[in-house]
Enzyme design. Structure first.
Site, mmCIF file in Angstrom:
data_model
loop_
_atom_site.group_PDB
_atom_site.id
_atom_site.type_symbol
_atom_site.label_atom_id
_atom_site.label_comp_id
_atom_site.label_asym_id
_atom_site.label_seq_id
_atom_site.Cartn_x
_atom_site.Cartn_y
_atom_site.Cartn_z
ATOM 1 N N GLY A 208 -6.051 -7.530 -4.653
ATOM 2 C CA GLY A 208 -7.422 -7.463 -4.115
ATOM 3 C C GLY A 208 -7.404 -6.996 -2.683
ATOM 4 C CG ASN A 209 -10.296 -5.108 -0.883
ATOM 5 O OD1 ASN A 209 -11.294 -5.635 -0.422
ATOM 6 N ND2 ASN A 209 -10.338 -4.268 -1.920
ATOM 7 C CE1 TYR A 210 -6.605 -10.620 3.734
ATOM 8 C CE2 TYR A 210 -6.079 -8.395 4.458
ATOM 9 C CZ TYR A 210 -5.685 -9.688 4.164
ATOM 10 O OH TYR A 210 -4.376 -10.042 4.296
ATOM 11 C CB ALA A 278 -13.072 -2.686 -0.089
#
Ligand code: PMT
Length: 406
Positions: A208-210, A278
């Site tokens: 995943g990402n932030y 994102a």
């Protein structure tokens, strides 16, 4: 813009309460109807007689009228108003609003309010700067309320010189600006992507990402506030990220592939699309059925490319549709953004760089540059709500230019 608008003005116990008379005068001069709701502490600073003389309406303070015992319905006020303005708003009222402490008529009216709410804080700088006040303001903002502050018009990213109530003419100007924008996207359909995507490795792990979704949600609120119908396609975000606006329809997805399927279906129905999510560019080639066990050895996860949602929508773009993308960069920012603008057939791209403090993932602020094929506009660090206004202003300008050349 304020002609015929019905405004509930909430007044609380601050020395700045005398300025509410100036607010009332200006609102009425511009054709608005004003109903004052005052807290018990507010009455210590300004008399209901003055306020009712200015508004030509009895001032509401208690749940029951002292004169004839009739019940004042906060629910009816919530339905009557086109906007609620709380000016001045003390730290105490702000705290109660953020936490739903409904112990006076003003707070119950706020909790029943169906219309947009504007809050003009008034207190000394130490009280204002206190983490609890700042947290309460952020909470109120995350519920879709508009915080009006000196100098900026809306909630600022810095504390200097803050606390003092914004001048009455600027408060009234904020309301006017809001109503002038409110109708500008009426009847338009906007698709917005927000948040991260999660790509499963096994039943308990993912790539995943932030991304928190804050930027995408702020854009959705801004378009909805201007009257657009918004489809918000959103990846896994915290449960505190809630949509309140009736014009926003939220579709939750988890992976890039799921986001792609929803966007592909929705896109032909849309006037404009803003791709703020994102999206993971890669996903594991295979997903394990069971939790992968630790063996002591290293492991390799083979990744396959995910669909490029932006590039696909760019290819599908029809005349009259507007497509906006984001570029999150860490280096060679402008040239990378320019390349994405072309490759994905965006009308403009919003560049944010992780090199800028306070910009990008998870923050309440962002610092952007808007890049078109032949122009570049740089903006200072602002709250994500304010940044959204700049982006949606640009979107509306591009739509206007396209309509002119058709
Ligand atoms: O959610 P927040 O915490 O508020 O953070 C906001 C943000 C930093 C996520 C946001 O401001 C932002 O920059 N979003 C885009 C992040 C990104 O993935 O940028 P990119 O440069 O990798 O992608 C370029 C564009 O293509 C983006 O519009 C992206 O949505 C889109 N894309 C990317 C990959 C992919 N497979 N499909 C896409 O549609």
């Amino acid at each position: 813009m304020l002609q015929g608008k019905k405004i509930v003005l909430g007044i609380t116990g601050s020395i700045a309460a005398y300025k509410s008379c100036l607010i009332i005068r200006q609102l009425i001069k511009k054709g608005a109807e004003v109903q004052v709701v005052i807290t018990p502490a507010g009455k210590e600073f300004i008399t209901p007689i003055t306020l009712s003389a200015l508004t030509s309406k009895p001032v509401i303070s208690e749940f029951f009228s002292q004169r004839d015992g009739t019940w004042h319905s906060h629910v009816d006020l919530g339905l009557w108003a086109d906007a609620m303005l709380i000016a001045p708003a003390t730290a105490s009222t702000i705290g109660k609003m953020a936490n739903g402490v409904a112990d006076n008529m003003l707070i119950t009216t706020y909790l029943s309010m169906k219309a947009p709410v504007f809050i003009a804080p008034a207190m000394d700088l130490d009280m204002y700067a206190h983490p609890s006040t700042q947290q309460n303001l952020k909470t109120l903002q995350s519920y879709g309320n508009h915080i009006i502050e000196p100098g900026t018009g809306f909630l600022a990213s810095k504390l200097e010189g803050k606390g003092r109530m914004e001048e009455p003419e600027n408060i009234v100007a904020c309301l006017e600006q809001f109503f002038s924008r409110q109708e500008s996207m009426k009847g338009k359909k906007v698709l917005i992507t927000a948040g991260p995507t999660y790509e499963k490795i096994d039943p308990v792990r993912f790539i995943g990402n932030y991304s928190s979704g804050k930027m995408g949600f702020a854009l959705a609120n801004e378009c909805a506030n201007r009257g657009a119908q918004v489809e918000l396609v959103c990846g896994p975000v915290s449960s505190s990220m809630q949509v309140k606006h009736p014009n926003i329809h939220r579709i939750d997805i988890e992976s890039a592939k799921e986001m792609y399927e929803v966007c592909k279906e929705q896109y032909p129905l849309m006037d404009s699309t803003i791709l703020c999510a994102a999206v993971a560019d890669f996903a594991p080639e295979t997903v394990a059925d069971q939790k992968i066990k630790r063996t002591g050895d290293g492991m390799v996860i083979r990744l396959k490319p995910n669909p490029d949602i932006a590039a696909s929508l760019g290819q599908m773009k029809k005349e009259g549709q507007t497509l906006v993308g984001f570029a999150l960069e860490t280096n060679d920012e402008e040239s990378n953004a320019q390349a994405k603008l072309k490759k994905k057939n965006f009308d403009f791209i919003v560049l944010n760089s992780l090199k800028d403090k306070g910009a990008g993932f998870r923050t309440d602020t962002n610092k952007i540059t808007i890049i078109t094929a032949d122009s570049k506009k740089e903006y200072p660090l602002k709250t994500k709500e304010e940044v959204s206004k700049d982006i949606v202003d640009e979107l509306e300008a591009v739509i206007g230019q396209k309509a002119e050349t058709r």
